[in-house]
Motif scaffolding. Structure first.
Motif, mmCIF file in Angstrom:
data_model
loop_
_atom_site.group_PDB
_atom_site.id
_atom_site.type_symbol
_atom_site.label_atom_id
_atom_site.label_comp_id
_atom_site.label_asym_id
_atom_site.label_seq_id
_atom_site.Cartn_x
_atom_site.Cartn_y
_atom_site.Cartn_z
ATOM 1 N N TYR A 418 50.189 68.403 25.615
ATOM 2 C CA TYR A 418 48.792 68.846 25.666
ATOM 3 C C TYR A 418 47.970 68.154 24.589
ATOM 4 N N LYS A 487 58.580 72.295 39.443
ATOM 5 C CA LYS A 487 57.727 71.100 39.410
ATOM 6 C C LYS A 487 56.421 71.283 40.172
ATOM 7 N N THR A 488 56.350 72.277 41.043
ATOM 8 C CA THR A 488 55.131 72.508 41.828
ATOM 9 C C THR A 488 54.506 73.869 41.504
ATOM 10 N N SER A 489 54.877 74.458 40.379
ATOM 11 C CA SER A 489 54.457 75.838 40.105
ATOM 12 C C SER A 489 53.789 75.999 38.741
ATOM 13 N N ASP A 490 53.178 74.929 38.216
ATOM 14 C CA ASP A 490 52.606 75.047 36.876
ATOM 15 C C ASP A 490 51.469 76.064 36.805
ATOM 16 N N SER A 491 50.703 76.225 37.898
ATOM 17 C CA SER A 491 49.599 77.194 37.887
ATOM 18 C C SER A 491 50.124 78.628 37.818
ATOM 19 N N GLU A 494 51.349 79.208 34.346
ATOM 20 C CA GLU A 494 50.237 79.387 33.415
ATOM 21 C C GLU A 494 49.706 80.820 33.471
ATOM 22 N N TYR A 526 56.185 74.331 30.768
ATOM 23 C CA TYR A 526 54.803 74.388 31.256
ATOM 24 C C TYR A 526 53.990 73.218 30.700
ATOM 25 N N ASP A 527 54.130 72.955 29.396
ATOM 26 C CA ASP A 527 53.401 71.862 28.747
ATOM 27 C C ASP A 527 53.726 70.522 29.401
ATOM 28 N N LEU A 529 55.011 70.034 32.546
ATOM 29 C CA LEU A 529 54.584 70.002 33.943
ATOM 30 C C LEU A 529 53.073 69.817 34.060
ATOM 31 N N LYS A 530 52.330 70.456 33.174
ATOM 32 C CA LYS A 530 50.872 70.432 33.280
ATOM 33 C C LYS A 530 50.262 69.186 32.642
ATOM 34 N N TYR A 531 50.830 68.731 31.521
ATOM 35 C CA TYR A 531 50.163 67.688 30.742
ATOM 36 C C TYR A 531 51.010 66.438 30.487
#
Length: 533
Positions: A418, A487-491, A494, A526-527, A529-531
């Motif tokens: 991030y 891998k497809t569930s970061d939202s 979060e 999460y960090d 997968l998202k960023y």
């Protein structure tokens, strides 16, 4: 204002106050902002569940007198409600969900009361309410020393996000309170059903410790102005606490509390501006009266504006941490992590010493004490901020001056994607050593054991784990690493992590080491997968 006269406006009142206030918050605030009932209304709600359709359901438990014994009524309602809850088909799902808690002697009545308050949300669609909440949120940043409340719901934690919460009397009396950026929930909290003070037995136990609580609160009342919000002057809880406090003070000191105890009374009447006046409370069997300042208003914006005008110069959470660490150092003479102190051997020179307190990151050899350091957060703050985005770090300073040291001291196991992403957008590529510390893939964040267990449980999904009402959040945090659709569930991750961290803002301070390990892992996942991809 003429000398010795009492203030008649908010501006005059707060001009004479030189310490930031504590708020003492009652059910009227939760009623205003979340539509929640007072104590009597709560008992009416649950009495109606036992006797549906009966408009006098509460009177079955209180009788028809004008001054009902509400703790006794709560005990009677609790007894009948528990019998209903344990047998009635409509509570079958709740029985399955909370069977372990009930087996551990937690009352079904308190479980349902806690759930009722936990479900509450802020009122929306009313501009006056939304404006007040927005302003109170700004007030929370640097204008309030701390909060005492008898409320069960989580409204205050949602507004004062970075304050540490103490639930019940025991943590307040024996915990490491610092009196800065803290919330004291003296009647319990919906996050801990068994902590809720509700029935006769609860109140008797509360009263046994009341003298100790009064002594603890007295230090707050002496050092800070205390503003009562959401109570009426006849509230027995407040009168009991105030009565205990005035008996701790001699008559000569009571007068000093006059402008330090501020009682705010809401009225629907049309007032052109808040009315400030002196008010006296007489206690039964006592010749001593307590004088305080009373504010009548028909909206809270004027009060919140004047509160916002007074601020801590520094972040209250930082002050709390400094106070805690300095107290620990003085009390134990033990080294405090993150503190670098240059000792002075010559006692005779102490009177000539000018003290410099510096907050930042320095090399291990201490060479930056005489130069320039960089702000360095606790690792827990870093993990919280990656999800909540609420720490307002100077990313340039963090990446260039602190992140390398933090990584080195934490086994290179921090969420950095991030921050590196933000830095790259503004300043270009970060140091190669930092970029090399980024995870290469998801598997690199999992141990061999977790990878093996994940293959054994192909049915696990993020949605399934989060949506399983039988799993406590701590178990969900442990199992989410095994989900096969990360891998497809970061939202979804979060949303879950945000909710958990908001409910548990002190999770990285003490507590269960296994939980902290699992939570750090999920935030790093999460960090990445998202960023990081």
């Amino acid at each position: 204002m003429p000398a010795h006269s009492s203030p008649t406006t908010l501006k005059e009142l707060f001009a004479e106050i030189h310490h930031l206030p504590f708020l003492f918050v009652g059910s009227g605030i939760s009623r205003r902002y979340r539509g929640l009932p007072d104590w009597k209304g709560l008992l009416e709600h649950f009495a109606a569940k036992i006797h549906p359709g009966n408009p006098l359901a509460l009177q079955i438990f209180t009788g028809t007198g004008s001054n009902p014994d509400l703790p006794a009524a709560a005990s009677a309602i609790e007894k009948e409600f528990n019998e209903l809850w344990l047998k009635a088909p409509e509570y079958a799902v709740e029985r399955e969900r909370h069977k372990d808690a009930v087996r551990n002697n937690i009352s079904p009545f308190k479980i349902e009361v806690a759930a009722y308050f936990a479900r509450s949300k802020n009122i929306t669609g009313q501009k006056a309410i939304e404006d007040e909440l927005a302003l109170l949120k700004n007030v929370s940043k640097r204008s309030i020393a701390g909060i005492i409340t008898t409320n069960y719901d989580s409204l205050l934690e949602s507004i004062f996000e970075n304050y540490r919460t103490f639930v019940g009397q025991q943590p307040l009396l024996f915990g490491e309170t610092q009196g800065v950026a803290e919330i004291y929930k003296i009647h319990g909290c919906c996050s801990q059903p068994n902590s809720i003070v509700l029935n006769s037995e609860d109140y008797q136990d509360f009263q046994k410790r009341n003298a100790y609580l009064a002594a603890k609160l007295l230090t707050i009342f002496v050092e800070h102005p205390v503003i009562f919000l959401g109570y009426n002057l006849g509230d027995e809880n407040i009168r009991t606490i105030l009565e205990a406090i005035i008996y701790c003070l001699g008559p000569q000191n009571l007068g000093k509390l006059k402008q330090r105890l501020i009682f705010v009374e809401y009225t629907p009447d049309d007032l052109p501006e808040p009315v400030v006046a002196t008010h006296s409370i007489q206690f039964e069997g006592s010749s001593r009266a307590l004088e305080l300042t009373k504010i009548r208003l028909n909206g809270f914006l004027p009060l919140y504006r004047v509160l916002q005008s007074k601020k801590y110069q520094y972040n209250p959470r930082l002050l709390r941490q400094l106070k805690r660490d300095i107290y620990h150092l003085a009390a134990t003479n033990e080294k405090v992590e993150g503190f670098h102190i240059k000792d002075i051997d010559d006692d005779a020179a102490l009177a000539k010493v000018e003290t410099l307190v510096g907050i930042g990151v320095i090399p291990a050899d201490g060479s930056a004490v005489n130069g320039q350091g960089h702000h360095i957060p606790e690792t827990g703050e870093l993990f919280m901020d990656v999800v909540l985005k609420n720490a307002n770090f100077d990313v340039k300073s963090l990446v260039e001056g602190a992140l390398g040291t933090l990584l080195k001291h934490n086994g290179y196991s921090l969420p950095i994607c991030y921050y590196l992403g933000i830095y790259q957008k503004s300043y270009g590529q970060a140091l190669a050593t930092l970029i090399a510390s980024k995870p290469k893939n998801l598997e690199g964040l999992l141990s061999d054991t977790l990878i093996a267990n994940k293959k054994k449980r192909p049915e696990l999904t993020v949605e399934g784990i989060i949506g399983d009402s039988t799993l406590p959040d701590e178990k969900k945090i442990a199992e989410l690493a095994l989900a096969n659709d990360l891998k497809t569930s970061d939202s979804q991750l979060e949303a879950f992590l945000t909710g958990y961290l908001l409910k548990n803002p002190e999770v990285f301070h003490g507590g269960n080491p296994t939980l902290k390990t699992n939570l750090r892992r999920m935030i790093r996942i999460y960090d990445f997968l998202k960023y990081g991809q």
